[in-house]
Design an enzyme around this catalytic site. Structure first.
Site, PDB file in Angstrom:
ATOM      1  N   ARG A 139       0.838  -1.182   0.000  1.00  0.00           N
ATOM      2  CA  ARG A 139       0.000   0.000   0.000  1.00  0.00           C
ATOM      3  C   ARG A 139       0.880   1.243   0.000  1.00  0.00           C
ATOM      4  O   ARG A 139       1.917   1.280   0.667  1.00  0.00           O
ATOM      5  CB  ARG A 139      -0.820  -0.017   1.299  1.00  0.00           C
ATOM      6  CG  ARG A 139      -2.099   0.750   1.208  1.00  0.00           C
ATOM      7  CD  ARG A 139      -2.945   0.509   2.436  1.00  0.00           C
ATOM      8  NE  ARG A 139      -2.890  -0.888   2.859  1.00  0.00           N
ATOM      9  CZ  ARG A 139      -3.133  -1.272   4.100  1.00  0.00           C
ATOM     10  NH1 ARG A 139      -3.418  -0.410   5.030  1.00  0.00           N
ATOM     11  NH2 ARG A 139      -3.087  -2.551   4.413  1.00  0.00           N
ATOM     12  N   SER A 166       7.546  -5.556   6.416  1.00  0.00           N
ATOM     13  CA  SER A 166       7.054  -6.465   7.456  1.00  0.00           C
ATOM     14  C   SER A 166       7.787  -7.806   7.511  1.00  0.00           C
ATOM     15  O   SER A 166       7.194  -8.876   7.322  1.00  0.00           O
ATOM     16  CB  SER A 166       5.566  -6.680   7.253  1.00  0.00           C
ATOM     17  OG  SER A 166       4.955  -5.425   7.199  1.00  0.00           O
ATOM     18  N   ASP A 197       5.666  -3.687  10.569  1.00  0.00           N
ATOM     19  CA  ASP A 197       4.230  -3.346  10.632  1.00  0.00           C
ATOM     20  C   ASP A 197       3.686  -3.356  12.068  1.00  0.00           C
ATOM     21  O   ASP A 197       2.780  -2.583  12.403  1.00  0.00           O
ATOM     22  CB  ASP A 197       3.378  -4.237   9.710  1.00  0.00           C
ATOM     23  CG  ASP A 197       3.607  -5.721   9.896  1.00  0.00           C
ATOM     24  OD1 ASP A 197       4.547  -6.102  10.618  1.00  0.00           O
ATOM     25  OD2 ASP A 197       2.851  -6.521   9.302  1.00  0.00           O
TER      26      ASP A 197
HETATM   27  C1  BGC Z   1       7.215 -11.248   9.946  1.00  0.00           C
HETATM   28  C2  BGC Z   1       7.063 -10.009  10.801  1.00  0.00           C
HETATM   29  C3  BGC Z   1       5.767  -9.321  10.475  1.00  0.00           C
HETATM   30  C4  BGC Z   1       4.604 -10.299  10.561  1.00  0.00           C
HETATM   31  C5  BGC Z   1       3.266  -9.663  10.224  1.00  0.00           C
HETATM   32  C6  BGC Z   1       5.981 -12.127  10.040  1.00  0.00           C
HETATM   33  O1  BGC Z   1       6.088 -13.192   9.158  1.00  0.00           O
HETATM   34  O2  BGC Z   1       8.349 -11.984  10.346  1.00  0.00           O
HETATM   35  O3  BGC Z   1       8.154  -9.130  10.625  1.00  0.00           O
HETATM   36  O4  BGC Z   1       5.565  -8.265  11.369  1.00  0.00           O
HETATM   37  O5  BGC Z   1       4.829 -11.380   9.690  1.00  0.00           O
HETATM   38  O6  BGC Z   1       3.273  -9.088   8.967  1.00  0.00           O
END
Ligand code: BGC
Length: 459
Positions: A73, A142, A195
């Site tokens: 996004r 993320s 995130d």
């Molecule tokens: C990642 C995290 C992320 C989470 C939610 C996980 O697979 O390792 O860094 O915050 O997913 O998106």
């Protein structure tokens, strides 16, 4: 036979409150071990370098870019300052073409930068209000990142459906900056955040009692505010605020107490990251549909309840997705019409009896309930670590949650909330609130960019 498989599944997925309390305590302990030293725990407890969260006084135009699981996004927010909060906000969501998740870093970032460039061009058509300043961007990335500062860091490993070989160890911001330059975009990346950190920041902007940001989406994770002097592995100078946001990366939590079945073990073995993200594989949106598919395949091979179906689809990994099991789980039609539809559309299973359809709803229930209850144990673990899980604690604590699984799967969310109440008890629950922070993470990136803005002291 089919009933036997389901009864066995129910038993193995059991999550009595005593087990969840143990899991919560283990998570709290692992948090401590992860803060102690690098590699001290499977729960990485990564330093975010975010030492101050947005206050409501931030002002100006900022961009956010959110790369998570299935979509990314871009957004633009105009912050009013002086508690006026977000006065204008526009965003665009783009599905990530699956081939880019396993291609090369430059292809993925090239695609992202080109979408961002289109979005920025729209703004230029409407206004011309940059006043000679560079546009500033917060990047929500993320995945586990080892940060070197609030605006730089290297990828530790991929999770979810991403597997790009040349990316691990590379500086994420440098790559993005390079891709943006190729698009002729003169923008400054002011913050690189996870995130979960973004969700915490986005929610704290509106409510000062928010203590943690949590994601239940394609993947799962949590971030919270820790006292910097309670982080033995922190080697830098103590930040002025005395605080540091920690990106827990709790998806990688593991305990022998976790109720893991043979379906989970096989899923893990055949996954992109075997042996990793075990907690995530039990409770995030990427995997719940896949677990149910594996159970249905087992049933189909061991019984004749699906008559003589062609197994091609039922054998295809990830064909049954969490939104499908959510739709089946929430089916309230008397003859479970939606269950029949989903089975036919996605798995080519037709002509099921009502009894079979009921059994399938039960499987969805077992898998989603286990996920939600384990998720609640995670929240209880954080509250325990913060000392906010006890009756004597009267200070209000809010946990902000974002992610499609929490946002769209009502039964998951209800079960999570009621289980948290069960674990904390009536009295302690009174001061704890769980809040849905829709799109907290994207806004959060723009807000942290604002609080790190290179122009903030000039004005
Ligand atoms: C990642 C995290 C992320 C989470 C939610 C996980 O697979 O390792 O860094 O915050 O997913 O998106």
């Amino acid at each position: 036979m089919a009933k036997h498989v389901v009864a066995d599944l129910r038993e193995k997925c059991g999550t009595p409150a005593s087990l969840l309390r143990d899991v919560a305590s283990e998570i709290a302990d692992e948090m401590g071990a992860g803060l102690e030293k690098e590699g001290g725990s499977k729960v990485k407890m990564l330093l975010s370098y975010v030492d101050k969260l947005p206050t409501g006084r931030e002002e100006g135009l900022f961009y956010g870019l959110d790369l998570g699981g299935t979509n990314f996004r871009v957004l633009r927010v105009q912050l009013g300052g002086n508690e006026k909060h977000v006065v204008n906000r526009e965003s665009r969501e783009v599905t990530i073409p699956p081939h880019l998740m396993s291609g090369s870093y430059s292809e993925l970032f090239g695609f992202i930068a080109s979408e961002l460039a289109k979005f920025v061009a729209d703004e230029e058509r409407c206004t011309n209000s940059t006043n000679g300043k560079k546009r500033e961007l917060g990047f929500t990335f993320s995945f586990p990142v080892k940060q070197r500062s609030v605006a730089s860091g290297t990828l530790v490993k991929w999770t979810k459906a991403f597997a790009i070989d040349d990316a691990v160890g590379e500086d994420v911001v440098a790559e993005l900056q390079m891709a943006m330059e190729k698009q002729g975009l003169d923008m400054h990346v002011a913050a690189l955040i996870n995130d979960a950190v973004g969700t915490l920041a986005g929610a704290r902007y509106y409510d000062k009692d928010v203590v943690a940001g949590v994601i239940f989406g394609t993947g799962t994770n949590a971030a919270y505010v820790e006292k910097a002097n309670a982080i033995p592995k922190w080697e830098g100078e103590l930040p002025n605020s005395g605080d540091m946001v920690i990106n827990m990366e709790w998806g990688n939590f593991y305990s022998s107490r976790l109720p893991i079945t043979e379906y989970d073990q096989e899923l893990d073995r055949e996954s992109l990251n075997p042996g990793e993200q075990i907690y995530e594989k039990l409770m995030s949106g990427m995997y719940l549909g896949e677990i149910v598919r594996r159970v249905l395949l087992e049933i189909s091979l061991r019984s004749s309840i699906f008559s003589n179906i062609d197994h091609t689809k039922l054998r295809t990994h990830f064909l049954l997705r969490t939104p499908h099991i959510s739709a089946m789980h929430h089916d309230e039609t008397p003859d479970l019409k939606i269950v029949a539809e989903k089975l036919e559309e996605n798995l080519a299973i037709t002509n099921t009896s009502l009894e079979t359809r009921k059994l399938i709803v039960e499987i969805c229930d077992i898998v989603a309930r286990r996920a939600a209850r384990l998720a609640a144990a995670g929240l209880a673990g954080i509250l325990k670590k913060l000392g906010r899980d006890c009756t004597a604690q009267k200070q209000r604590s809010v946990i902000a949650i974002d992610g499609g699984l929490f946002g769209h799967y009502t039964k998951f969310r209800e079960c999570l909330e009621s289980t948290l109440g069960e674990l904390l008890g009536e009295e302690a629950s009174k001061s704890i609130a769980v809040k849905h922070a829709d799109d907290g993470s994207g806004i959060g990136a723009a807000l942290i960019a604002a609080s790190q803005s290179q122009y903030r002291n000039v004005e």
